[in-house]
Design an enzyme around this catalytic site. Structure first.
Site, PDB file in Angstrom:
ATOM      1  N   SER A 133       0.727  -1.155  -0.175  1.00 25.20           N
ATOM      2  CA  SER A 133       0.656  -0.604   0.153  1.00 25.20           C
ATOM      3  C   SER A 133       0.712   1.254  -0.338  1.00 25.20           C
ATOM      4  O   SER A 133       1.908   1.096   0.571  1.00 25.20           O
ATOM      5  CB  SER A 133      -0.870  -0.165   1.369  1.00 25.20           C
ATOM      6  N   GLN A 155       0.223  -0.213  -4.940  1.00 26.76           N
ATOM      7  CA  GLN A 155      -0.671   0.095  -4.919  1.00 26.76           C
ATOM      8  C   GLN A 155      -0.344   1.956  -4.466  1.00 26.76           C
ATOM      9  O   GLN A 155      -0.096   2.302  -3.347  1.00 26.76           O
ATOM     10  CB  GLN A 155      -1.761  -0.362  -3.961  1.00 26.76           C
ATOM     11  N   TYR A 157      -1.883   5.252  -4.442  1.00 25.91           N
ATOM     12  CA  TYR A 157      -3.221   6.203  -3.943  1.00 25.91           C
ATOM     13  C   TYR A 157      -2.984   7.446  -5.019  1.00 25.91           C
ATOM     14  O   TYR A 157      -2.020   8.225  -4.453  1.00 25.91           O
ATOM     15  CB  TYR A 157      -3.327   6.686  -2.280  1.00 25.91           C
ATOM     16  N   THR A 183      -5.826   2.253  -7.001  1.00 27.47           N
ATOM     17  CA  THR A 183      -7.029   2.455  -6.439  1.00 27.47           C
ATOM     18  C   THR A 183      -7.973   4.108  -6.731  1.00 27.47           C
ATOM     19  O   THR A 183      -7.396   4.851  -6.501  1.00 27.47           O
ATOM     20  CB  THR A 183      -6.089   1.986  -4.583  1.00 27.47           C
ATOM     21  N   LYS A 265      -8.201  -0.992  -9.532  1.00 27.06           N
ATOM     22  CA  LYS A 265      -8.345  -1.438  -8.473  1.00 27.06           C
ATOM     23  C   LYS A 265      -9.606  -0.277  -7.927  1.00 27.06           C
ATOM     24  O   LYS A 265      -9.898   0.610  -8.173  1.00 27.06           O
ATOM     25  CB  LYS A 265      -7.696  -1.562  -7.211  1.00 27.06           C
ATOM     26  N   HIS A 289     -13.095  -2.619  -1.473  1.00 35.47           N
ATOM     27  CA  HIS A 289     -12.214  -2.119  -0.775  1.00 35.47           C
ATOM     28  C   HIS A 289     -12.982  -2.782   0.162  1.00 35.47           C
ATOM     29  O   HIS A 289     -12.601  -2.202   1.175  1.00 35.47           O
ATOM     30  CB  HIS A 289     -12.701  -0.579  -0.383  1.00 35.47           C
ATOM     31  N   ARG A 292     -15.541  -1.198   2.440  1.00 34.32           N
ATOM     32  CA  ARG A 292     -15.243   0.276   3.366  1.00 34.32           C
ATOM     33  C   ARG A 292     -15.562   1.744   3.163  1.00 34.32           C
ATOM     34  O   ARG A 292     -15.138   2.356   3.251  1.00 34.32           O
ATOM     35  CB  ARG A 292     -13.490   0.051   3.754  1.00 34.32           C
TER      36      ARG A 292
HETATM   37  C1  FNR Z   1      -8.236  -2.296   2.731  1.00 31.91           C
HETATM   38  N1  FNR Z   1      -7.572  -1.988   1.580  1.00 31.91           N
HETATM   39  C2  FNR Z   1      -6.374  -1.066   0.264  1.00 31.91           C
HETATM   40  N2  FNR Z   1      -6.805  -0.733  -0.203  1.00 31.91           N
HETATM   41  C3  FNR Z   1      -5.860  -0.002  -1.029  1.00 31.91           C
HETATM   42  O1  FNR Z   1      -6.000   0.038  -1.854  1.00 31.91           O
HETATM   43  N3  FNR Z   1      -4.873   0.199  -0.223  1.00 31.91           N
HETATM   44  C4  FNR Z   1      -5.103   0.580   0.853  1.00 31.91           C
HETATM   45  O2  FNR Z   1      -3.863   1.330   1.269  1.00 31.91           O
HETATM   46  C5  FNR Z   1      -6.433  -0.452   2.110  1.00 31.91           C
HETATM   47  N4  FNR Z   1      -6.051  -0.867   2.888  1.00 31.91           N
HETATM   48  C6  FNR Z   1      -6.413  -1.457   3.887  1.00 31.91           C
HETATM   49  C7  FNR Z   1      -6.943  -1.105   5.400  1.00 31.91           C
HETATM   50  C8  FNR Z   1      -7.412  -1.961   5.449  1.00 31.91           C
HETATM   51  C9  FNR Z   1      -7.669  -2.195   6.907  1.00 31.91           C
HETATM   52  C10 FNR Z   1      -8.399  -3.142   4.899  1.00 31.91           C
HETATM   53  C11 FNR Z   1      -9.124  -3.792   5.769  1.00 31.91           C
HETATM   54  C12 FNR Z   1      -8.091  -3.003   3.811  1.00 31.91           C
HETATM   55  C13 FNR Z   1      -8.382  -2.922   0.592  1.00 31.91           C
HETATM   56  C14 FNR Z   1      -7.973  -4.160   0.404  1.00 31.91           C
HETATM   57  O3  FNR Z   1      -6.446  -3.973  -0.231  1.00 31.91           O
HETATM   58  C15 FNR Z   1      -8.828  -5.001  -0.435  1.00 31.91           C
HETATM   59  O4  FNR Z   1      -9.681  -4.631  -1.187  1.00 31.91           O
HETATM   60  C16 FNR Z   1      -9.983  -5.614   0.891  1.00 31.91           C
HETATM   61  O5  FNR Z   1      -9.055  -5.986   2.861  1.00 31.91           O
HETATM   62  C17 FNR Z   1     -10.784  -6.340   0.124  1.00 31.91           C
HETATM   63  O6  FNR Z   1     -11.842  -7.379   1.518  1.00 31.91           O
HETATM   64  P1  FNR Z   1     -12.178  -8.173   2.242  1.00 31.91           P
HETATM   65  O7  FNR Z   1     -11.785  -9.558   1.834  1.00 31.91           O
HETATM   66  O8  FNR Z   1     -10.067  -8.685   3.050  1.00 31.91           O
HETATM   67  O9  FNR Z   1     -12.701  -7.876   3.620  1.00 31.91           O
END
Ligand code: FNR
Length: 396
Positions: A133, A155, A157, A183, A265, A289, A292
Site C-alpha cells: 500500500s 498500490q 493512492y 486504487t 482496483k 475495498h 469500506r
Molecule cells: C484495506 N484496503 C486497501 N486498499 C488499497 O488499495 N490501499 C490500502 O491502503 C488499503 N488499506 C486497507 C486497510 C485495511 C485495514 C483493510 C481491511 C483494507 C482494501 C484491500 O486492498 C482489499 O480491497 C480489501 O481488504 C478486500 O476486502 P476483504 O476481503 O479484506 O474483506
C-alpha cells in the site's frame, strides 16, 4: 527465467497431521480462517481492531460481499482424474504459484510491530506476490529489501501532487515493484462509524505515512522535516493524499510514467471495465475495498460476472472483497477472475502471529482451495467457469 514446477499446496494438511503425530503439536492458529477475526479482536486494542474489521456505514456492503459469494454453491463432479493438479497462473507476464496475491492493506504496524516487512517476507517465502500500500507504515524500499527477489506490486493512492506521484512511481520502479495497482475507490475517506466513534485515524498520528515522510518531493513541500514539525507534515499529507478531481483522461499521464502493467482496483461497473481497457490499462480488480467505501454498494462477487464479460480476454480480471476460505477462491475464479487478492484474513494472521501468522493464512487458504478444486473434479484454476457453480449466473 525458469518456470517453477507446480507446488503441492494441499500437502499442508499432512504436515499438520504429521506434526501432531510426531510431536503432539497443533497449529498455532485455526485452520478455519473465518475464526481469525474473533481471535484478533481479543488480541488488538479497540482502535486498531475497529480499523481493520470496520466498514463504511452500517456494514451493509461487507455483508453483501459475503452474501454474493454465499449465493453460489459449488457442484462437485466425480470420476475426473484429479491426481495431478497445477495451481500455477499466468499474470502480467509471470507465472504465479497460485491464483492469489496479498491485497494492499495500509498501516500494518498497528497490528504487529514487524508490520509490512513481516507480511512481505511471508508472501515471498510462499512465492505469492505482495501488493504494498501507498499508506504502508514502512517505506517501500525497506519492504522491497525484506522480500529479496519476491514478486511485489505497488498500490498507488493517486495524489493531488503530481511530483509526489511521479516520485512514488520512480521509487517503486527502482525498488523492483513490477506492477502498479491504482486504487480508484478512495478519492475521499468514507463515513466509517467504527473509526469515527473512537476518533481513530492512524494517519493523523503520522502512522501509515512512511512513504510520504521519506519522499523527496513530499519533503520539498514542508518548511521543516516531519520530526521537527509532525503536525505540519500530517496536514500536508492530508492535503495531497487523494484527489477527487481525477477523471479517465488522467490515466494517460500514469501510462506515460509507468513502464510496467497498470491495474485499476475498485472497478464494479462493466462500462468502467471497458473504459479501463480503452485507456490502455493491463487489468482490473473487481473490488469494493472490502465494504469500506460505499455502504449499500453491490456485493463485489455480484459485480464480477458482468465485468468479466465486458473485458473478455483482453485483460485479466482480479477480485477481492470477501475472500475468506478456499471455496471463496474457487467461486471467484468460476465467476470470471484470473486471481484473487486476500485482505483481512492475512491482516489478522499478522496481528496474531507476525510473519508466521501470514504464512499460516496463505498456506491454509491455498491448501483448502486446491482440495476444493480437486474434490469438485477440477485440476487447474484456468479450467473453472460458471458451469462449476449452481447459482444466479448459471440459471440456478
Ligand atoms: C484495506 N484496503 C486497501 N486498499 C488499497 O488499495 N490501499 C490500502 O491502503 C488499503 N488499506 C486497507 C486497510 C485495511 C485495514 C483493510 C481491511 C483494507 C482494501 C484491500 O486492498 C482489499 O480491497 C480489501 O481488504 C478486500 O476486502 P476483504 O476481503 O479484506 O474483506
Amino acid at each position: 527465467m525458469t518456470t517453477p514446477p507446480p507446488r503441492d499446496w494441499a500437502s499442508f494438511q499432512y504436515k499438520i497431521y504429521l506434526n501432531g503425530l510426531i510431536s503432539g503439536s497443533v497449529p498455532r492458529l485455526p485452520t478455519d480462517l473465518t475464526r481469525l477475526e474473533r481471535l484478533a479482536e481479543h488480541r488488538l486494542g479497540p482502535g486498531p481492531f475497529g480499523y481493520v474489521a470496520g466498514s463504511a456505514g452500517s456494514g451493509a456492503t461487507e455483508r453483501a460481499n459475503r452474501a454474493a459469494l454465499d449465493a453460489h454453491r459449488i457442484v462437485p463432479r466425480m470420476l475426473r482424474d484429479v491426481s495431478a493438479r497445477d495451481l500455477r497462473t499466468e499474470l502480467f507476464g509471470r507465472t504465479l504459484p497460485a491464483p492469489m496475491a496479498l491485497a494492499p492493506v495500509g498501516v500494518l504496524s498497528i497490528l504487529h510491530p514487524d508490520a509490512e516487512p513481516a507480511a512481505a517476507r511471508a508472501a515471498a517465502a510462499e512465492g505469492v506476490p505482495f501488493v504494498l500500500s501507498s499508506a504502508s507504515s514502512t517505506p517501500m524500499e525497506e519492504v522491497a529489501a525484506a522480500m529479496g527477489d519476491g514478486e511485489r506490486w505497488f498500490q498507488l493512492y493517486w495524489s493531488k501532487d503530481r511530483e509526489v506521484t511521479r516520485s512514488f512511481l520512480d521509487r517503486a520502479g527502482a525498488a523492483g515493484f513490477t506492477a502498479l495497482f491504482v486504487t480508484l475507490d478512495t478519492p475521499l475517506l468514507a463515513w466509517r462509524p467504527r473509526d469515527l466513534d473512537q476518533a481513530y485515524l492512524p494517519f493523523l498520528h503520522g502512522v501509515g505515512t512512511a512513504n510520504y515522510f521519506t519522499d523527496p518531493a513530499f519533503l520539498a513541500g514542508l518548511a521543516k522535516p516531519p520530526h521537527e514539525d509532525p503536525n505540519a507534515a500530517v496536514l500536508h499529507f492530508v492535503s495531497l493524499f487523494a484527489d477527487p478531481g481525477k477523471t479517465w483522461p488522467d490515466l494517460a499521464w500514469l501510462r506515460e510514467h509507468w513502464d510496467g502493467p497498470i491495474v485499476l482496483k475498485g472497478v464494479l461497473h462493466p462500462d468502467d471495465a471497458r473504459a479501463a481497457v480503452e485507456a490502455g490499462m493491463d487489468g482490473v480488480v473487481v473490488s469494493n475495498h472490502g465494504g469500506r467505501q460505499v455502504n449499500g454498494s453491490i456485493g463485489a462477487a455480484a459485480a464480477l460476472p458482468a465485468v468479466a464479460a465486458a473485458v473478455g480476454d483482453r485483460v485479466p480480471v482480479l477480485f477481492d472483497s470477501g475472500i475468506r476460505t478456499g471455496d471463496d477462491v474457487f467461486k471467484a475464479l468460476a465467476l470470471g477472475a484470473r486471481a484473487v487478492l486476500l485482505g483481512r484474513p492475512y491482516a489478522y494472521g499478522l496481528a496474531l502471529d507476525g510473519q508466521a501468522g501470514v504464512a499460516h493464512v496463505v498456506r491454509s487458504l491455498l491448501a483448502e482451495f486446491e482440495l476444493t478444486l480437486a474434490l469438485s473434479g477440477h485440476r487447474t484454476p484456468g479450467g473453472l467457469d460458471a458451469s462449476a457453480l449452481d447459482g444466479p449466473t448459471h440459471g440456478g
